[in-house]
Write a protein that holds these residues in place. Structure first.
Motif, short mmCIF file in Angstrom:
data_model
loop_
_atom_site.label_atom_id
_atom_site.label_comp_id
_atom_site.label_asym_id
_atom_site.label_seq_id
_atom_site.Cartn_x
_atom_site.Cartn_y
_atom_site.Cartn_z
N ARG A 120 0.84 -1.22 0.00
CA ARG A 120 0.00 0.00 0.00
C ARG A 120 0.86 1.25 0.00
O ARG A 120 0.59 2.21 -0.73
CB ARG A 120 -0.93 0.02 1.22
CG ARG A 120 -2.12 -0.90 1.14
CD ARG A 120 -3.14 -0.60 2.24
NE ARG A 120 -2.57 -0.53 3.57
CZ ARG A 120 -2.41 -1.57 4.39
NH1 ARG A 120 -2.77 -2.78 4.00
NH2 ARG A 120 -1.90 -1.41 5.59
N ARG A 121 1.90 1.26 0.80
CA ARG A 121 2.78 2.43 0.87
C ARG A 121 3.50 2.65 -0.45
O ARG A 121 3.66 3.79 -0.90
CB ARG A 121 3.78 2.27 2.01
CG ARG A 121 3.11 2.33 3.38
CD ARG A 121 4.11 2.21 4.48
NE ARG A 121 4.83 3.47 4.59
CZ ARG A 121 5.81 3.69 5.45
NH1 ARG A 121 6.19 2.74 6.28
NH2 ARG A 121 6.41 4.85 5.50
N ALA A 122 3.94 1.57 -1.09
CA ALA A 122 4.63 1.69 -2.38
C ALA A 122 3.67 2.23 -3.44
O ALA A 122 4.06 3.10 -4.24
CB ALA A 122 5.20 0.33 -2.81
N ALA A 123 2.44 1.75 -3.44
CA ALA A 123 1.45 2.23 -4.41
C ALA A 123 1.15 3.71 -4.17
O ALA A 123 1.03 4.50 -5.11
CB ALA A 123 0.17 1.40 -4.32
N ILE A 141 -0.93 10.93 2.45
CA ILE A 141 -1.44 10.09 3.53
C ILE A 141 -2.80 10.64 3.93
O ILE A 141 -3.00 11.84 4.03
CB ILE A 141 -0.48 10.13 4.73
CG1 ILE A 141 0.85 9.50 4.35
CG2 ILE A 141 -1.09 9.42 5.94
CD1 ILE A 141 1.91 9.61 5.42
N ARG A 142 -3.75 9.72 4.12
CA ARG A 142 -5.10 10.12 4.52
C ARG A 142 -5.42 9.54 5.89
O ARG A 142 -4.90 8.49 6.25
CB ARG A 142 -6.12 9.63 3.50
CG ARG A 142 -6.00 10.34 2.16
CD ARG A 142 -6.98 9.74 1.21
NE ARG A 142 -6.52 8.35 0.98
CZ ARG A 142 -6.57 7.73 -0.18
NH1 ARG A 142 -7.12 8.31 -1.20
NH2 ARG A 142 -6.12 6.52 -0.31
N PHE A 143 -6.31 10.20 6.57
CA PHE A 143 -6.80 9.67 7.84
C PHE A 143 -7.97 8.75 7.57
O PHE A 143 -8.71 8.94 6.60
CB PHE A 143 -7.26 10.81 8.76
CG PHE A 143 -6.11 11.63 9.28
CD1 PHE A 143 -5.36 11.19 10.36
CD2 PHE A 143 -5.79 12.83 8.68
CE1 PHE A 143 -4.30 11.93 10.83
CE2 PHE A 143 -4.73 13.59 9.15
CZ PHE A 143 -3.98 13.14 10.23
#
Length: 84
Positions: A60-63, A71-73
């Protein structure tokens, strides 16, 4: 020599086994007590799931980085899996 502690030497997820790098348990006997090793053996059964969760998080972080997404809450009404 690698030190193995646990209930089975097969490494099956339902029968956790820990491996310590050579000498580490002997070098830190105040940390790796028999009680501490027993607790780690009990926690080891969660390792397969933990590794899968971390792999998904990395993906997910790579995408997000690849797609330049901020970054979303979480939505305040959302439920975090496995917390209920």
């Amino acid at each position: 020599m690698t030190t193995r502690v646990g209930r089975d030497s097969s490494g099956a997820p339902d029968k956790p086994v820990l491996e310590f790098r050579p000498g580490v348990d002997a070098e830190y006997p105040d940390v790796f007590t028999d009680d501490a090793k027993a607790a780690l053996v009990e926690l080891a059964r969660f390792n397969v799931e933990r590794l899968a969760l971390m792999e998904a998080r990395i993906a997910r972080r790579a995408a997000r980085a690849r797609d330049r997404e901020p970054i979303r809450f979480l939505d305040p009404d959302s439920i975090i899996p496995r917390t209920r």
